[in-house]
Enzyme design. Structure first.
Site, PDB file in Angstrom:
ATOM      1  N   LYS A 103       0.750  -1.244  -0.136  1.00 24.42           N
ATOM      2  CA  LYS A 103       0.160   0.066   0.101  1.00 24.42           C
ATOM      3  C   LYS A 103       0.943   1.423   0.005  1.00 24.42           C
ATOM      4  O   LYS A 103       2.250   1.233   0.228  1.00 24.42           O
ATOM      5  CB  LYS A 103      -0.928  -0.029   1.215  1.00 24.42           C
TER       6      LYS A 103
ATOM      7  N   TYR B  44      16.398  29.997   7.850  1.00 26.93           N
ATOM      8  CA  TYR B  44      15.026  30.859   8.461  1.00 26.93           C
ATOM      9  C   TYR B  44      14.762  30.788   9.772  1.00 26.93           C
ATOM     10  O   TYR B  44      15.080  29.943  10.572  1.00 26.93           O
ATOM     11  CB  TYR B  44      13.605  29.892   7.789  1.00 26.93           C
TER      12      TYR B  44
END
Length: 358
Positions: free
Chosen positions: A34, A254
Protein backbone atom coordinates in the site's frame (compact mmCIF):
# COMPACT_ATOMS: atom_id res chain seq x y z
CA UNK A 1 19.73 17.74 -13.02
CA UNK A 2 19.20 18.52 -9.36
CA UNK A 3 21.49 16.23 -7.34
CA UNK A 4 18.97 14.27 -5.28
CA UNK A 5 18.05 10.62 -5.73
CA UNK A 6 16.20 7.87 -3.90
CA UNK A 7 18.13 4.72 -4.73
CA UNK A 8 16.12 1.56 -4.10
CA UNK A 9 17.79 -1.82 -3.78
CA UNK A 10 15.23 -4.32 -5.01
CA UNK A 11 17.40 -7.25 -3.93
CA UNK A 12 17.05 -5.96 -0.34
CA UNK A 13 13.26 -6.19 -0.66
CA UNK A 14 13.53 -9.77 -1.86
CA UNK A 15 15.87 -10.51 1.05
CA UNK A 16 13.50 -8.97 3.59
CA UNK A 17 10.52 -10.91 2.24
CA UNK A 18 12.58 -14.07 2.63
CA UNK A 19 13.33 -13.10 6.24
CA UNK A 20 9.59 -12.84 6.91
CA UNK A 21 9.02 -16.27 5.40
CA UNK A 22 11.83 -17.80 7.47
CA UNK A 23 10.40 -16.27 10.64
CA UNK A 24 7.03 -17.89 9.93
CA UNK A 25 7.86 -21.29 8.40
CA UNK A 26 5.00 -22.98 6.63
CA UNK A 27 2.91 -19.81 6.53
CA UNK A 28 1.97 -17.74 3.52
CA UNK A 29 2.72 -14.03 3.38
CA UNK A 30 0.95 -11.02 1.91
CA UNK A 31 3.63 -8.46 1.00
CA UNK A 32 2.10 -5.13 2.00
CA UNK A 33 2.54 -2.70 -0.91
CA UNK A 34 0.00 0.00 0.00
CA UNK A 35 0.96 3.68 -0.28
CA UNK A 36 3.08 3.09 -3.39
CA UNK A 37 4.94 0.28 -1.59
CA UNK A 38 5.73 2.60 1.33
CA UNK A 39 7.19 5.13 -1.11
CA UNK A 40 9.43 2.61 -2.89
CA UNK A 41 7.37 2.25 -6.09
CA UNK A 42 4.60 -0.31 -6.27
CA UNK A 43 5.28 -1.33 -9.86
CA UNK A 44 8.91 -2.12 -9.20
CA UNK A 45 8.30 -3.85 -5.87
CA UNK A 46 5.48 -6.04 -7.20
CA UNK A 47 7.56 -6.89 -10.26
CA UNK A 48 10.60 -7.94 -8.22
CA UNK A 49 8.42 -10.09 -5.94
CA UNK A 50 6.48 -11.63 -8.81
CA UNK A 51 6.63 -15.39 -8.44
CA UNK A 52 8.00 -15.11 -4.90
CA UNK A 53 5.27 -13.37 -2.91
CA UNK A 54 2.26 -15.51 -1.96
CA UNK A 55 0.11 -12.40 -2.21
CA UNK A 56 0.03 -8.63 -1.93
CA UNK A 57 -1.95 -6.37 0.40
CA UNK A 58 -3.21 -2.88 -0.44
CA UNK A 59 -5.45 -0.26 1.13
CA UNK A 60 -7.91 0.58 -1.64
CA UNK A 61 -9.37 -0.59 -4.92
CA UNK A 62 -7.25 1.79 -6.99
CA UNK A 63 -4.09 0.26 -5.54
CA UNK A 64 -5.46 -3.24 -6.09
CA UNK A 65 -6.16 -2.53 -9.77
CA UNK A 66 -2.59 -1.32 -10.25
CA UNK A 67 -1.18 -4.47 -8.66
CA UNK A 68 -3.52 -6.74 -10.64
CA UNK A 69 -2.30 -5.15 -13.87
CA UNK A 70 1.20 -6.27 -12.89
CA UNK A 71 0.31 -9.75 -11.65
CA UNK A 72 -2.75 -11.53 -12.99
CA UNK A 73 -2.55 -14.56 -10.68
CA UNK A 74 -1.38 -13.69 -7.16
CA UNK A 75 -3.85 -13.07 -4.36
CA UNK A 76 -4.43 -9.40 -3.56
CA UNK A 77 -5.91 -8.46 -0.19
CA UNK A 78 -8.01 -5.29 0.06
CA UNK A 79 -7.25 -4.31 3.65
CA UNK A 80 -10.02 -1.73 4.20
CA UNK A 81 -12.57 -3.49 2.05
CA UNK A 82 -14.98 -1.83 -0.37
CA UNK A 83 -16.24 1.68 0.31
CA UNK A 84 -19.22 1.58 -2.09
CA UNK A 85 -21.54 -1.27 -3.05
CA UNK A 86 -20.56 -1.11 -6.73
CA UNK A 87 -16.93 -1.78 -5.79
CA UNK A 88 -17.73 -5.41 -4.96
CA UNK A 89 -18.41 -6.08 -8.63
CA UNK A 90 -15.05 -4.65 -9.62
CA UNK A 91 -13.38 -6.58 -6.80
CA UNK A 92 -14.86 -9.78 -8.23
CA UNK A 93 -13.68 -8.91 -11.74
CA UNK A 94 -10.18 -8.34 -10.37
CA UNK A 95 -10.29 -11.52 -8.29
CA UNK A 96 -9.50 -9.81 -4.99
CA UNK A 97 -9.52 -10.98 -1.40
CA UNK A 98 -11.74 -8.48 0.44
CA UNK A 99 -11.85 -7.51 4.10
CA UNK A 100 -15.34 -6.99 5.55
CA UNK A 101 -15.02 -4.87 8.66
CA UNK A 102 -18.57 -3.76 9.48
CA UNK A 103 -22.24 -4.55 9.08
CA UNK A 104 -22.66 -2.05 6.24
CA UNK A 105 -19.97 -3.75 4.20
CA UNK A 106 -21.44 -7.16 4.92
CA UNK A 107 -24.92 -6.06 3.81
CA UNK A 108 -23.54 -4.52 0.61
CA UNK A 109 -21.64 -7.72 -0.17
CA UNK A 110 -24.72 -9.92 0.33
CA UNK A 111 -26.75 -7.64 -1.96
CA UNK A 112 -24.13 -7.56 -4.72
CA UNK A 113 -24.62 -9.52 -7.97
CA UNK A 114 -21.09 -10.82 -8.55
CA UNK A 115 -19.49 -12.47 -11.57
CA UNK A 116 -17.67 -14.84 -9.20
CA UNK A 117 -17.52 -15.27 -5.42
CA UNK A 118 -14.90 -13.45 -3.35
CA UNK A 119 -12.45 -14.62 -0.75
CA UNK A 120 -13.74 -12.70 2.26
CA UNK A 121 -11.79 -11.80 5.40
CA UNK A 122 -14.00 -10.92 8.36
CA UNK A 123 -12.18 -8.39 10.50
CA UNK A 124 -12.26 -8.82 14.26
CA UNK A 125 -11.81 -5.76 16.45
CA UNK A 126 -9.59 -7.57 18.93
CA UNK A 127 -8.63 -4.43 20.81
CA UNK A 128 -7.35 -1.72 18.49
CA UNK A 129 -10.84 -0.20 18.14
CA UNK A 130 -10.31 1.21 14.69
CA UNK A 131 -12.08 -1.19 12.33
CA UNK A 132 -13.79 -4.53 12.76
CA UNK A 133 -16.59 -6.44 14.44
CA UNK A 134 -16.86 -7.20 18.12
CA UNK A 135 -16.77 -10.91 18.92
CA UNK A 136 -20.55 -11.37 19.13
CA UNK A 137 -21.15 -9.31 15.98
CA UNK A 138 -18.54 -11.34 14.14
CA UNK A 139 -20.17 -14.62 15.12
CA UNK A 140 -23.48 -13.31 13.74
CA UNK A 141 -21.83 -12.11 10.50
CA UNK A 142 -20.02 -15.42 10.12
CA UNK A 143 -23.37 -17.23 10.20
CA UNK A 144 -24.79 -14.84 7.57
CA UNK A 145 -21.85 -15.13 5.17
CA UNK A 146 -20.99 -18.82 5.50
CA UNK A 147 -22.33 -20.48 2.39
CA UNK A 148 -23.53 -17.24 0.77
CA UNK A 149 -23.18 -17.29 -3.03
CA UNK A 150 -20.98 -14.16 -2.91
CA UNK A 151 -18.41 -15.89 -0.67
CA UNK A 152 -15.75 -18.40 -1.67
CA UNK A 153 -13.31 -18.64 1.24
CA UNK A 154 -14.48 -17.17 4.55
CA UNK A 155 -11.44 -16.07 6.55
CA UNK A 156 -10.60 -14.25 9.79
CA UNK A 157 -8.28 -11.25 10.15
CA UNK A 158 -7.32 -8.78 12.87
CA UNK A 159 -4.56 -6.27 13.58
CA UNK A 160 -2.30 -5.64 16.57
CA UNK A 161 -2.21 -2.20 18.17
CA UNK A 162 1.00 -2.67 20.19
CA UNK A 163 2.99 -5.50 18.62
CA UNK A 164 5.92 -3.08 18.33
CA UNK A 165 5.89 -2.81 22.14
CA UNK A 166 7.13 -6.21 23.24
CA UNK A 167 5.45 -7.47 26.38
CA UNK A 168 2.58 -4.99 26.20
CA UNK A 169 -0.46 -6.51 27.92
CA UNK A 170 -2.75 -5.62 25.01
CA UNK A 171 -0.84 -8.01 22.74
CA UNK A 172 -1.83 -11.00 24.84
CA UNK A 173 -5.43 -9.79 25.12
CA UNK A 174 -5.71 -9.37 21.37
CA UNK A 175 -4.25 -12.80 20.73
CA UNK A 176 -6.67 -14.36 23.22
CA UNK A 177 -9.59 -12.56 21.56
CA UNK A 178 -8.53 -13.89 18.17
CA UNK A 179 -8.04 -17.44 19.46
CA UNK A 180 -11.42 -17.23 21.18
CA UNK A 181 -13.03 -17.67 17.76
CA UNK A 182 -11.20 -20.87 16.87
CA UNK A 183 -14.37 -22.93 17.00
CA UNK A 184 -15.82 -20.99 14.06
CA UNK A 185 -15.26 -22.59 10.69
CA UNK A 186 -12.81 -20.28 8.91
CA UNK A 187 -10.72 -21.32 5.93
CA UNK A 188 -7.74 -19.07 6.71
CA UNK A 189 -6.62 -16.75 9.51
CA UNK A 190 -4.26 -13.76 9.55
CA UNK A 191 -3.07 -11.65 12.49
CA UNK A 192 0.68 -10.97 12.38
CA UNK A 193 2.12 -7.70 11.08
CA UNK A 194 5.89 -7.13 10.84
CA UNK A 195 6.43 -6.81 14.59
CA UNK A 196 4.43 -9.94 15.35
CA UNK A 197 6.15 -11.89 12.57
CA UNK A 198 9.50 -11.10 14.18
CA UNK A 199 8.66 -11.68 17.86
CA UNK A 200 5.27 -13.42 18.31
CA UNK A 201 5.26 -16.91 16.76
CA UNK A 202 1.91 -17.71 18.40
CA UNK A 203 0.32 -15.02 16.20
CA UNK A 204 1.55 -16.34 12.84
CA UNK A 205 -1.64 -18.29 11.96
CA UNK A 206 -2.02 -19.13 8.23
CA UNK A 207 -1.06 -15.84 6.58
CA UNK A 208 1.35 -13.17 7.84
CA UNK A 209 1.50 -9.58 6.56
CA UNK A 210 5.04 -8.13 6.35
CA UNK A 211 4.90 -4.37 5.89
CA UNK A 212 7.64 -2.09 7.20
CA UNK A 213 10.12 -4.98 7.53
CA UNK A 214 9.82 -5.56 3.79
CA UNK A 215 11.52 -2.22 3.22
CA UNK A 216 14.35 -2.79 5.68
CA UNK A 217 13.15 -0.64 8.58
CA UNK A 218 12.47 -1.87 12.10
CA UNK A 219 9.02 -1.82 13.73
CA UNK A 220 10.74 -1.58 17.13
CA UNK A 221 12.27 1.44 18.82
CA UNK A 222 14.82 -0.69 20.68
CA UNK A 223 15.89 -3.23 18.01
CA UNK A 224 17.61 -2.07 14.84
CA UNK A 225 16.83 -3.39 11.39
CA UNK A 226 20.39 -4.71 11.23
CA UNK A 227 19.88 -6.73 14.41
CA UNK A 228 16.74 -8.21 12.86
CA UNK A 229 18.64 -9.30 9.76
CA UNK A 230 16.91 -6.76 7.53
CA UNK A 231 18.54 -4.78 4.72
CA UNK A 232 17.56 -1.13 4.08
CA UNK A 233 15.94 -0.81 0.66
CA UNK A 234 15.97 2.97 0.17
CA UNK A 235 18.91 5.34 0.33
CA UNK A 236 18.11 9.06 0.00
CA UNK A 237 21.20 10.85 -1.23
CA UNK A 238 22.10 14.34 -2.39
CA UNK A 239 25.19 16.52 -2.80
CA UNK A 240 26.71 19.63 -1.31
CA UNK A 241 25.75 22.49 -3.64
CA UNK A 242 27.49 25.26 -1.69
CA UNK A 243 30.03 25.70 1.12
CA UNK A 244 30.63 28.97 2.97
CA UNK A 245 32.41 30.38 5.96
CA UNK A 246 30.22 31.81 8.74
CA UNK A 247 31.61 34.00 11.49
CA UNK A 248 30.99 33.28 15.16
CA UNK A 249 27.62 34.72 16.18
CA UNK A 250 26.17 34.65 12.67
CA UNK A 251 22.93 32.73 12.06
CA UNK A 252 21.94 30.16 9.42
CA UNK A 253 18.54 29.54 7.89
CA UNK A 254 14.97 30.73 8.37
CA UNK A 255 14.14 32.21 11.73
CA UNK A 256 17.84 32.54 12.61
CA UNK A 257 17.41 29.63 15.01
CA UNK A 258 21.01 28.37 14.66
CA UNK A 259 23.94 30.60 15.57
CA UNK A 260 27.59 29.77 15.07
CA UNK A 261 29.28 29.22 18.43
CA UNK A 262 32.66 29.36 16.63
CA UNK A 263 33.91 30.28 13.16
CA UNK A 264 32.11 27.67 11.08
CA UNK A 265 31.91 26.08 7.63
CA UNK A 266 28.34 25.62 6.47
CA UNK A 267 27.34 23.31 3.63
CA UNK A 268 24.09 23.57 1.71
CA UNK A 269 22.46 20.29 0.63
CA UNK A 270 20.04 19.81 -2.26
CA UNK A 271 17.16 18.35 -0.24
CA UNK A 272 14.27 19.89 1.67
CA UNK A 273 10.82 19.27 3.03
CA UNK A 274 9.24 19.41 -0.45
CA UNK A 275 11.27 16.28 -1.16
CA UNK A 276 10.05 14.51 1.97
CA UNK A 277 12.84 15.32 4.41
CA UNK A 278 11.15 16.24 7.72
CA UNK A 279 10.86 19.99 8.19
CA UNK A 280 10.79 19.52 11.97
CA UNK A 281 14.22 17.84 12.05
CA UNK A 282 16.09 19.72 14.81
CA UNK A 283 19.54 21.21 14.55
CA UNK A 284 22.05 18.50 15.38
CA UNK A 285 20.20 15.79 13.46
CA UNK A 286 22.90 13.64 11.81
CA UNK A 287 23.62 13.75 8.09
CA UNK A 288 26.36 11.75 6.33
CA UNK A 289 28.86 13.74 4.23
CA UNK A 290 31.73 11.80 2.65
CA UNK A 291 31.02 8.93 5.00
CA UNK A 292 31.23 11.09 8.14
CA UNK A 293 28.44 12.31 10.38
CA UNK A 294 27.85 16.04 10.53
CA UNK A 295 24.99 17.91 12.26
CA UNK A 296 22.08 19.71 10.67
CA UNK A 297 22.35 23.48 11.15
CA UNK A 298 19.10 25.48 11.33
CA UNK A 299 15.68 24.90 9.88
CA UNK A 300 15.03 22.67 6.90
CA UNK A 301 13.88 24.73 3.91
CA UNK A 302 11.53 23.66 1.13
CA UNK A 303 14.36 22.70 -1.25
CA UNK A 304 17.52 22.80 0.86
CA UNK A 305 19.01 22.15 4.25
CA UNK A 306 22.27 23.25 5.87
CA UNK A 307 24.89 21.22 7.72
CA UNK A 308 27.81 22.19 9.92
CA UNK A 309 31.02 21.11 8.17
CA UNK A 310 33.41 22.73 10.63
CA UNK A 311 34.77 19.37 11.78
CA UNK A 312 35.00 18.14 8.19
CA UNK A 313 37.34 20.71 6.60
CA UNK A 314 37.95 18.57 3.51
CA UNK A 315 34.32 18.75 2.35
CA UNK A 316 33.76 20.62 -0.91
CA UNK A 317 30.95 21.38 -3.34
CA UNK A 318 29.83 18.20 -5.10
CA UNK A 319 30.60 15.85 -2.25
CA UNK A 320 28.02 13.10 -1.64
CA UNK A 321 25.45 13.41 1.16
CA UNK A 322 23.35 10.58 2.58
CA UNK A 323 20.15 11.71 4.28
CA UNK A 324 19.34 8.12 5.21
CA UNK A 325 20.36 4.71 3.98
CA UNK A 326 23.06 2.13 4.69
CA UNK A 327 25.21 4.51 6.76
CA UNK A 328 22.35 6.27 8.55
CA UNK A 329 19.29 4.06 9.17
CA UNK A 330 15.98 5.73 8.44
CA UNK A 331 14.82 4.64 11.91
CA UNK A 332 17.62 6.66 13.54
CA UNK A 333 16.68 9.78 11.62
CA UNK A 334 13.03 9.20 12.47
CA UNK A 335 13.84 8.91 16.19
CA UNK A 336 15.80 12.17 16.05
CA UNK A 337 12.75 13.83 14.51
CA UNK A 338 10.20 12.36 16.90
CA UNK A 339 8.51 10.22 14.25
CA UNK A 340 8.78 6.74 12.72
CA UNK A 341 10.48 5.35 9.65
CA UNK A 342 7.12 4.60 8.03
CA UNK A 343 6.36 8.32 7.76
CA UNK A 344 9.70 9.29 6.26
CA UNK A 345 9.66 6.53 3.64
CA UNK A 346 6.09 7.21 2.53
CA UNK A 347 6.64 10.98 2.34
CA UNK A 348 9.45 10.96 -0.22
CA UNK A 349 7.73 13.01 -2.89
CA UNK A 350 7.26 12.35 -6.59
CA UNK A 351 9.79 14.99 -7.59
CA UNK A 352 12.60 12.86 -6.16
CA UNK A 353 13.79 10.52 -8.94
CA UNK A 354 13.88 6.83 -8.00
CA UNK A 355 16.82 4.79 -9.20
CA UNK A 356 16.33 1.04 -8.98
CA UNK A 357 19.15 -1.38 -8.30
CA UNK A 358 18.58 -5.03 -9.13
Amino acid sequence: MRPLIAAIDLSAIRHNYAVAKRCAPGREAFAVVKANAYGHGVREVVSVLHGEADGFAVACLEEAAEVRALDDQTRILLLEGCFEAVEYQLAAQLGLDVVVQGSEQAAALLAAPLSRPLNVWLKLDSGMHRLGFGEDELRHCHARLKGAPQVAELNLISHFACADLRGHELNERQLESFLGLLELDFDRRSLANSAAILTMPAAHMDWVRPGIMLYGASPFADISAHELGLKPAMSLSAKLIAVREVAMGESVGYGATWEAARPSRIGTVSCGYADGYPRHAPSGTPVIVNGQRVPLAGRVSMDMLAVDLTDLPSAVVGDPVELWGAQLPVDELAAACGTIGYELLTKVTARVPRRYLA
